[in-house]
Design a protein around this motif. Structure first.
Motif, PDB file in Angstrom:
ATOM      1  N   TYR A 148     113.277  12.923   9.981  1.00 27.14           N
ATOM      2  CA  TYR A 148     114.623  13.345  10.378  1.00 27.14           C
ATOM      3  C   TYR A 148     115.085  14.591   9.622  1.00 27.14           C
ATOM      4  N   ASN A 149     114.575  14.820   8.418  1.00 27.79           N
ATOM      5  CA  ASN A 149     114.849  16.087   7.734  1.00 27.79           C
ATOM      6  C   ASN A 149     114.229  17.245   8.506  1.00 27.79           C
ATOM      7  N   HIS A 150     113.032  17.022   9.051  1.00 30.96           N
ATOM      8  CA  HIS A 150     112.396  18.051   9.880  1.00 30.96           C
ATOM      9  C   HIS A 150     113.227  18.327  11.137  1.00 30.96           C
ATOM     10  N   ILE A 151     113.737  17.281  11.758  1.00 30.22           N
ATOM     11  CA  ILE A 151     114.576  17.472  12.951  1.00 30.22           C
ATOM     12  C   ILE A 151     115.786  18.328  12.593  1.00 30.22           C
ATOM     13  N   ALA A 152     116.432  17.998  11.486  1.00 27.70           N
ATOM     14  CA  ALA A 152     117.626  18.740  11.066  1.00 27.70           C
ATOM     15  C   ALA A 152     117.324  20.203  10.781  1.00 27.70           C
ATOM     16  N   LYS A 153     116.112  20.483  10.286  1.00 28.97           N
ATOM     17  CA  LYS A 153     115.730  21.863   9.951  1.00 28.97           C
ATOM     18  C   LYS A 153     115.159  22.626  11.148  1.00 28.97           C
ATOM     19  N   GLY A 154     114.976  21.944  12.261  1.00 29.89           N
ATOM     20  CA  GLY A 154     114.405  22.609  13.431  1.00 29.89           C
ATOM     21  C   GLY A 154     112.884  22.634  13.442  1.00 29.89           C
ATOM     22  N   THR A 155     112.277  21.791  12.634  1.00 28.15           N
ATOM     23  CA  THR A 155     110.814  21.735  12.570  1.00 28.15           C
ATOM     24  C   THR A 155     110.296  20.347  12.980  1.00 28.15           C
ATOM     25  N   ALA A 156     110.917  19.788  14.001  1.00 26.43           N
ATOM     26  CA  ALA A 156     110.566  18.434  14.451  1.00 26.43           C
ATOM     27  C   ALA A 156     109.093  18.311  14.837  1.00 26.43           C
ATOM     28  N   MET A 157     108.544  19.350  15.440  1.00 24.42           N
ATOM     29  CA  MET A 157     107.154  19.258  15.883  1.00 24.42           C
ATOM     30  C   MET A 157     106.180  19.233  14.706  1.00 24.42           C
ATOM     31  N   ASP A 158     106.559  19.779  13.570  1.00 29.45           N
ATOM     32  CA  ASP A 158     105.726  19.644  12.373  1.00 29.45           C
ATOM     33  C   ASP A 158     105.641  18.175  11.958  1.00 29.45           C
ATOM     34  N   ALA A 159     106.780  17.482  11.998  1.00 35.39           N
ATOM     35  CA  ALA A 159     106.798  16.055  11.682  1.00 35.39           C
ATOM     36  C   ALA A 159     106.004  15.271  12.715  1.00 35.39           C
ATOM     37  N   PHE A 160     106.118  15.655  13.979  1.00 31.85           N
ATOM     38  CA  PHE A 160     105.363  14.988  15.037  1.00 31.85           C
ATOM     39  C   PHE A 160     103.865  15.066  14.741  1.00 31.85           C
ATOM     40  N   GLU A 161     103.394  16.232  14.387  1.00 29.66           N
ATOM     41  CA  GLU A 161     101.967  16.405  14.109  1.00 29.66           C
ATOM     42  C   GLU A 161     101.529  15.608  12.885  1.00 29.66           C
ATOM     43  N   GLU A 162     102.385  15.519  11.894  1.00 34.84           N
ATOM     44  CA  GLU A 162     102.019  14.841  10.648  1.00 34.84           C
ATOM     45  C   GLU A 162     102.101  13.323  10.744  1.00 34.84           C
ATOM     46  N   TYR A 163     103.116  12.807  11.425  1.00 36.79           N
ATOM     47  CA  TYR A 163     103.417  11.385  11.316  1.00 36.79           C
ATOM     48  C   TYR A 163     103.114  10.537  12.552  1.00 36.79           C
ATOM     49  N   TYR A 164     102.745  11.124  13.663  1.00 33.46           N
ATOM     50  CA  TYR A 164     102.512  10.338  14.873  1.00 33.46           C
ATOM     51  C   TYR A 164     101.017  10.151  15.113  1.00 33.46           C
ATOM     52  N   ALA A 165     100.637   8.909  15.467  1.00 31.45           N
ATOM     53  CA  ALA A 165      99.237   8.569  15.727  1.00 31.45           C
ATOM     54  C   ALA A 165      98.762   9.206  17.027  1.00 31.45           C
ATOM     55  N   ASP A 166      97.465   9.425  17.124  1.00 35.52           N
ATOM     56  CA  ASP A 166      96.890  10.015  18.340  1.00 35.52           C
ATOM     57  C   ASP A 166      97.139   9.146  19.571  1.00 35.52           C
ATOM     58  N   ASP A 167      97.207   7.825  19.381  1.00 36.50           N
ATOM     59  CA  ASP A 167      97.419   6.915  20.513  1.00 36.50           C
ATOM     60  C   ASP A 167      98.847   6.359  20.555  1.00 36.50           C
ATOM     61  N   VAL A 168      99.800   7.127  20.023  1.00 35.04           N
ATOM     62  CA  VAL A 168     101.196   6.696  19.979  1.00 35.04           C
ATOM     63  C   VAL A 168     101.718   6.366  21.380  1.00 35.04           C
ATOM     64  N   VAL A 169     102.556   5.338  21.425  1.00 38.50           N
ATOM     65  CA  VAL A 169     103.287   4.990  22.644  1.00 38.50           C
ATOM     66  C   VAL A 169     104.760   5.165  22.329  1.00 38.50           C
ATOM     67  N   MET A 170     105.437   5.992  23.142  1.00 36.92           N
ATOM     68  CA  MET A 170     106.871   6.191  22.985  1.00 36.92           C
ATOM     69  C   MET A 170     107.547   5.586  24.200  1.00 36.92           C
ATOM     70  N   VAL A 171     108.545   4.727  23.939  1.00 34.86           N
ATOM     71  CA  VAL A 171     109.268   4.051  25.004  1.00 34.86           C
ATOM     72  C   VAL A 171     110.637   4.701  25.115  1.00 34.86           C
TER      73      VAL A 171
END
Length: 120
Positions: free
Chosen positions: A11-34
């Motif tokens: 959420y700090n990344h979202i606030a700074k405008g770097t949400a996709m950096d967090a996405f790359e770092e913290y989301y699994a390759d087989d992530v399911v988003m509902v």
């Protein structure tokens, strides 16, 4: 790093405008988003495209207010209540997106994330 530390970093990344950096770092390759309507979006590549479409539709990001963050370190579940204010391209003015997101973590990555929310 605890799950609480990790989700706060997202959420700090979202606030700074770097949400996709967090996405790359913290989301699994087989992530399911509902999504809020119950639609399940499977896989990191598909979700990356969806996230990029969302951010591409935003003309101006006015900020995010994180109202609460919880973490169960034993079960690997975090949740965040937030309000994000954005102006979409071609829109008359800003909208508020109120959301609760629940993340299930495994091996340091988010493997499932469910969103509940409204847009005003």
């Amino acid at each position: 790093m605890t799950y609480l530390d990790k989700i706060n970093d997202v959420y700090n990344h979202i606030a700074k405008g770097t949400a996709m950096d967090a996405f790359e770092e913290y989301y699994a390759d087989d992530v399911v988003m509902v999504l809020e309507d119950g639609t399940e979006v499977e896989g990191k590549d598909t979700n990356r495209e969806r996230e990029n479409e969302f951010f591409g539709s935003v003309d101006e990001f006015h900020g995010i207010d994180v109202k609460g963050v919880t973490s169960n370190e034993e079960t690997g579940v975090t949740s965040v209540e937030s309000t994000m204010k954005v102006t979409f391209k071609g829109a008359d003015g800003p909208v508020s997106i109120e959301q609760v997101a629940v993340q299930n973590w495994n091996d340091g990555k988010i493997e499932r994330e469910r969103f509940y929310g409204t847009q005003n």
